[in-house]
Design a protein around this motif. Structure first.
Motif, PDB file in Angstrom:
ATOM      1  N   GLY A 360      42.989  42.153  44.071  1.00 25.85           N
ATOM      2  CA  GLY A 360      42.941  43.464  45.148  1.00 25.85           C
ATOM      3  C   GLY A 360      44.422  43.229  45.814  1.00 25.85           C
ATOM      4  N   ARG A 361      44.691  41.904  45.991  1.00 22.30           N
ATOM      5  CA  ARG A 361      46.115  41.501  46.539  1.00 22.30           C
ATOM      6  C   ARG A 361      47.100  41.708  45.586  1.00 22.30           C
ATOM      7  N   ARG A 408      43.108  41.022  34.453  1.00 25.13           N
ATOM      8  CA  ARG A 408      41.846  41.093  35.000  1.00 25.13           C
ATOM      9  C   ARG A 408      40.778  41.454  34.413  1.00 25.13           C
ATOM     10  N   ILE A 409      40.954  42.504  33.052  1.00 21.24           N
ATOM     11  CA  ILE A 409      39.905  43.006  32.545  1.00 21.24           C
ATOM     12  C   ILE A 409      39.673  42.021  31.320  1.00 21.24           C
ATOM     13  N   ARG A 410      40.679  41.151  30.950  1.00 22.17           N
ATOM     14  CA  ARG A 410      40.235  39.991  30.044  1.00 22.17           C
ATOM     15  C   ARG A 410      39.367  38.946  30.716  1.00 22.17           C
ATOM     16  N   GLU A 411      39.509  38.807  32.085  1.00 19.03           N
ATOM     17  CA  GLU A 411      38.913  38.151  32.844  1.00 19.03           C
ATOM     18  C   GLU A 411      37.273  38.459  32.970  1.00 19.03           C
ATOM     19  N   VAL A 412      37.222  39.661  33.128  1.00 19.82           N
ATOM     20  CA  VAL A 412      35.692  40.422  33.244  1.00 19.82           C
ATOM     21  C   VAL A 412      35.173  40.085  31.924  1.00 19.82           C
ATOM     22  N   MET A 413      35.948  40.213  30.670  1.00 11.91           N
ATOM     23  CA  MET A 413      35.306  40.165  29.384  1.00 11.91           C
ATOM     24  C   MET A 413      34.992  38.831  29.197  1.00 11.91           C
ATOM     25  N   GLN A 414      35.913  37.812  29.643  1.00 12.78           N
ATOM     26  CA  GLN A 414      35.380  36.260  29.181  1.00 12.78           C
ATOM     27  C   GLN A 414      34.155  35.926  30.221  1.00 12.78           C
ATOM     28  N   ASN A 415      34.090  36.189  31.496  1.00 14.35           N
ATOM     29  CA  ASN A 415      32.989  35.920  32.314  1.00 14.35           C
ATOM     30  C   ASN A 415      31.721  36.446  31.793  1.00 14.35           C
ATOM     31  N   LEU A 416      31.659  37.790  31.521  1.00 11.99           N
ATOM     32  CA  LEU A 416      30.294  38.182  30.957  1.00 11.99           C
ATOM     33  C   LEU A 416      30.036  37.629  29.408  1.00 11.99           C
ATOM     34  N   ILE A 417      30.846  37.368  28.743  1.00 13.48           N
ATOM     35  CA  ILE A 417      30.532  36.675  27.573  1.00 13.48           C
ATOM     36  C   ILE A 417      30.246  35.290  27.885  1.00 13.48           C
ATOM     37  N   GLY A 476      28.467  25.762  37.368  1.00  9.01           N
ATOM     38  CA  GLY A 476      29.185  27.297  38.150  1.00  9.01           C
ATOM     39  C   GLY A 476      28.907  27.333  39.417  1.00  9.01           C
ATOM     40  N   THR A 477      29.666  28.062  40.060  1.00  2.00           N
ATOM     41  CA  THR A 477      29.508  28.255  41.689  1.00  2.00           C
ATOM     42  C   THR A 477      28.843  29.457  42.033  1.00  2.00           C
ATOM     43  N   GLY A 478      28.662  30.436  40.961  1.00  2.23           N
ATOM     44  CA  GLY A 478      27.887  31.632  41.185  1.00  2.23           C
ATOM     45  C   GLY A 478      28.940  32.644  41.600  1.00  2.23           C
ATOM     46  N   ILE A 479      30.179  32.410  41.442  1.00  3.40           N
ATOM     47  CA  ILE A 479      31.415  33.448  41.968  1.00  3.40           C
ATOM     48  C   ILE A 479      31.479  34.516  40.717  1.00  3.40           C
ATOM     49  N   GLY A 480      31.149  34.122  39.497  1.00 10.58           N
ATOM     50  CA  GLY A 480      31.753  34.836  38.382  1.00 10.58           C
ATOM     51  C   GLY A 480      31.504  36.408  38.398  1.00 10.58           C
ATOM     52  N   LEU A 481      30.132  36.618  38.602  1.00 11.62           N
ATOM     53  CA  LEU A 481      29.896  37.871  38.640  1.00 11.62           C
ATOM     54  C   LEU A 481      30.345  38.677  39.654  1.00 11.62           C
ATOM     55  N   ALA A 482      30.397  38.060  40.939  1.00  5.90           N
ATOM     56  CA  ALA A 482      31.080  38.521  42.202  1.00  5.90           C
ATOM     57  C   ALA A 482      32.471  39.033  41.851  1.00  5.90           C
ATOM     58  N   LEU A 483      33.052  38.156  40.995  1.00  6.38           N
ATOM     59  CA  LEU A 483      34.647  38.345  40.668  1.00  6.38           C
ATOM     60  C   LEU A 483      34.816  39.539  39.530  1.00  6.38           C
ATOM     61  N   VAL A 484      33.830  39.714  38.569  1.00  8.93           N
ATOM     62  CA  VAL A 484      33.678  40.729  37.899  1.00  8.93           C
ATOM     63  C   VAL A 484      33.484  42.002  38.462  1.00  8.93           C
ATOM     64  N   LYS A 485      32.584  42.118  39.271  1.00 10.43           N
ATOM     65  CA  LYS A 485      32.165  43.332  39.997  1.00 10.43           C
ATOM     66  C   LYS A 485      33.317  43.956  40.908  1.00 10.43           C
ATOM     67  N   ARG A 486      34.152  42.835  41.624  1.00 11.21           N
ATOM     68  CA  ARG A 486      35.266  43.333  42.544  1.00 11.21           C
ATOM     69  C   ARG A 486      36.429  43.912  41.507  1.00 11.21           C
ATOM     70  N   ILE A 487      36.657  43.271  40.527  1.00  9.55           N
ATOM     71  CA  ILE A 487      37.832  43.693  39.480  1.00  9.55           C
ATOM     72  C   ILE A 487      37.341  44.964  39.035  1.00  9.55           C
ATOM     73  N   GLY A 492      38.125  51.407  39.945  1.00 11.76           N
ATOM     74  CA  GLY A 492      37.305  52.712  40.281  1.00 11.76           C
ATOM     75  C   GLY A 492      36.126  52.828  39.069  1.00 11.76           C
ATOM     76  N   GLY A 493      35.859  51.724  38.678  1.00 13.75           N
ATOM     77  CA  GLY A 493      34.616  51.646  37.851  1.00 13.75           C
ATOM     78  C   GLY A 493      33.366  51.314  38.308  1.00 13.75           C
TER      79      GLY A 493
END
Length: 521
Positions: A360-361, A408-417, A476-487, A492-493
């Protein structure tokens, strides 16, 4: 007006009376005149007096002239022909010069006639009565003139008031705010400006409609939040401006409202409302409240998760000192390894937090990205992990592209897989499917589906929280899905999860812009 006066006062006595023009035309006569001549009143009007008299026309004309020139009653005598052939009557007459109004240049003549055999002292009383009537008539004319002037002045004031009111309505109609006026008793709308009509989707002026039926919806009577009682005192006098905020039930917009009772052009006390749209501000306030809550949770989670490795480090530092004093080098080595592991855990945690704060920054320009390629790149980066878990990942070919921050969207895909494989549970061969589907609203949603441990519905919202892990013993730290949601949110998704429960696998869905990204707007 003079003819009406003539009819009124000629009822007071039984003498024949005529209203005559300067040219001798009979304008009006009373019943006594018709009876004296034996003819109906409608047969006398419009005829010349010389046609009805036996007196020489010259004598009659001279008498009429004297009457019209004098400001006093002029006595005289006339001989009248009656409807009975050969029968004539002698009358003693008095002529009175009258003006229809002060501005009239041509006077009219009131001619009062009495048979000579009936004439006597009654003439003096009648003359006085007629004189009194004449004076009263002139007073009435003056009063009428004054009244006419007052009416003209009032009409001028009303005209200026109407012009001023029209200018006010023009100004109000041009304001970028909802403005309406309603009767405080009947709730009838008396004015709505263009902005209000557009904001409420009204066709026509809206005037005459009921405010609680038009401006709000689902109301069965006057609104419970109506401010009418706040705008006037016990005597019904306006008390000033009342300011409040409200979310309109018709269009769901928030408004900063100023209500006031005012005197309308027709004299009624009405409510004028001026409401400024503050929906954007309210949404910003809600976002700010949400961010503050997130920050509070974030602070709490950080402090909580950092305590664990710090406690570990402090505990083994004490053991390390004790082991050093006793010369137990084997235990010292074990203590150092545990301290290093705790330090590494802190490092990973801080790195994840830093990564989350950057979203976001630090924004990369939007570009077209093939979601199929993004999934394949994620699989390539996770190749060792996939092989170690004996997992199978399939990717749909030719998924619709998106316009996004590609990194960022590659990060989303990698985190979810990675998550899908990590939470495969006891599956001997974890299977992950990456694809897309068209939703009921026509949007394209991408999904990552697994055959892992599944998720109970009560945890659907929790898993996207910061440092939330359904399995506290997992890596893991439990941040992965929080990061995915924020991205996804920043694009706007929308992201959500579906699962049939424990042991039935999970499917994570998310949407992204199919055209130029909002990040560039």
């Amino acid at each position: 007006m003079l003819r009406q006066c003539f009819d009124e006062f000629t009822r007071l006595f039984a003498h024949a009376c005529f209203l005559i023009s300067p040219t001798g035309i009979i304008l009006r006569s009373n019943a006594a005149a018709a009876q004296m001549l034996g003819q109906g009143g409608d047969l006398l009007a419009g005829r010349n007096i010389t046609e009805l008299t036996a007196t020489p026309a010259g004598t009659v004309g001279h008498y009429l002239k004297r009457c019209l020139q004098s400001r006093e009653p002029v006595p005289g005598g006339l001989r009248w022909r009656t409807a009975i052939p050969g029968r004539e009557v002698d009358c003693y007459c008095h002529g009175y010069r009258l003006l229809i109004s002060p501005d009239e240049k041509e006077p009219v003549l009131l001619l009062r006639c009495q048979l000579r055999e009936q004439a006597g002292n009654s003439f003096a009383a009648l003359n006085q009565t007629l004189e009194n009537l004449r004076v009263s008539h002139h007073k009435l004319i003056r009063k009428s003139s004054q009244l006419a002037n007052e009416i003209l002045e009032r009409e001028e004031v009303q005209k200026k008031l109407a012009e001023s009111h029209e200018r006010l309505m023009t100004v109000l109609d041009g304001l970028d705010a909802v403005v309406y006026v309603a009767d405080m008793q009947t709730h009838e709308l008396m004015f709505l400006n263009k902005y209000a009509r557009d904001a409420l989707g009204l066709i026509g002026s809206g005037v005459g409609q009921i405010c609680w039926q038009t401006i709000q919806k689902d109301q069965t009577g006057p609104c419970s939040f109506c401010t009418n009682q706040r705008l006037v005192d016990a005597e019904g006098n306006p008390t000033g401006v009342y300011r409040w905020e409200f979310q309109n039930t018709q269009n769901d917009c928030w408004y900063d409202i100023r209500d006031r009772a005012i005197r309308w052009i027709d004299g009624r006390v009405v409510r004028m409302e001026i409401a400024t749209d503050i929906t954007k501000r309210k949404k910003s306030e809600q976002v700010l409240e949400q961010k503050n809550a997130e920050l509070e949770n974030f602070t709490y989670a950080i402090s909580h998760d950092l305590k664990s490795p710090i406690i570990t480090i402090k505990g083994f530092l004490g053991s390390l000192v004790s082991d050093a004093r006793s010369g137990d080098f084997e235990r010292m080595e074990s203590d150092v390894k545990r301290i290093a592991k705790a330090a590494d855990k802190m490092q990973v945690l801080l790195d994840d937090v830093l990564e989350l704060s950057r979203i976001g920054r630090l924004v990369n320009p939007s570009a077209e990205l093939s979601m199929t390629e993004a999934a394949n790149e994620a699989i390539e980066d996770l190749a060792a992990f996939i092989k170690a878990k004996n997992a199978v990942v399939t990717v749909e070919a030719n998924m619709p592209p998106v316009f996004v921050d590609c990194h960022r969207i590659r990060e989303v895909m990698q985190n979810l897989i990675e998550n899908a494989i990590k939470y495969s549970g006891s599956q001997a061969e974890p299977r992950v499917e990456v694809g897309s589907k068209v939703l009921a609203d026509g949007q394209c949603a991408y999904f990552v589906k697994d055959n892992g441990i599944g998720i109970e519905p009560k945890f659907y919202g929790k898993i996207f929280g910061l440092f939330e892990k359904l399995d506290p013993h997992s890596d893991g730290t439990g941040i992965g899905l929080a990061l995915v949601k924020r991205i996804v949110d920043l694009h706007g998704g929308k992201i959500w999860v579906e699962s049939s429960g424990h042991g039935n696998g999970s499917t994570f869905y998310f949407t992204l812009p199919q055209q130029q990204s909002a990040l560039e707007d």
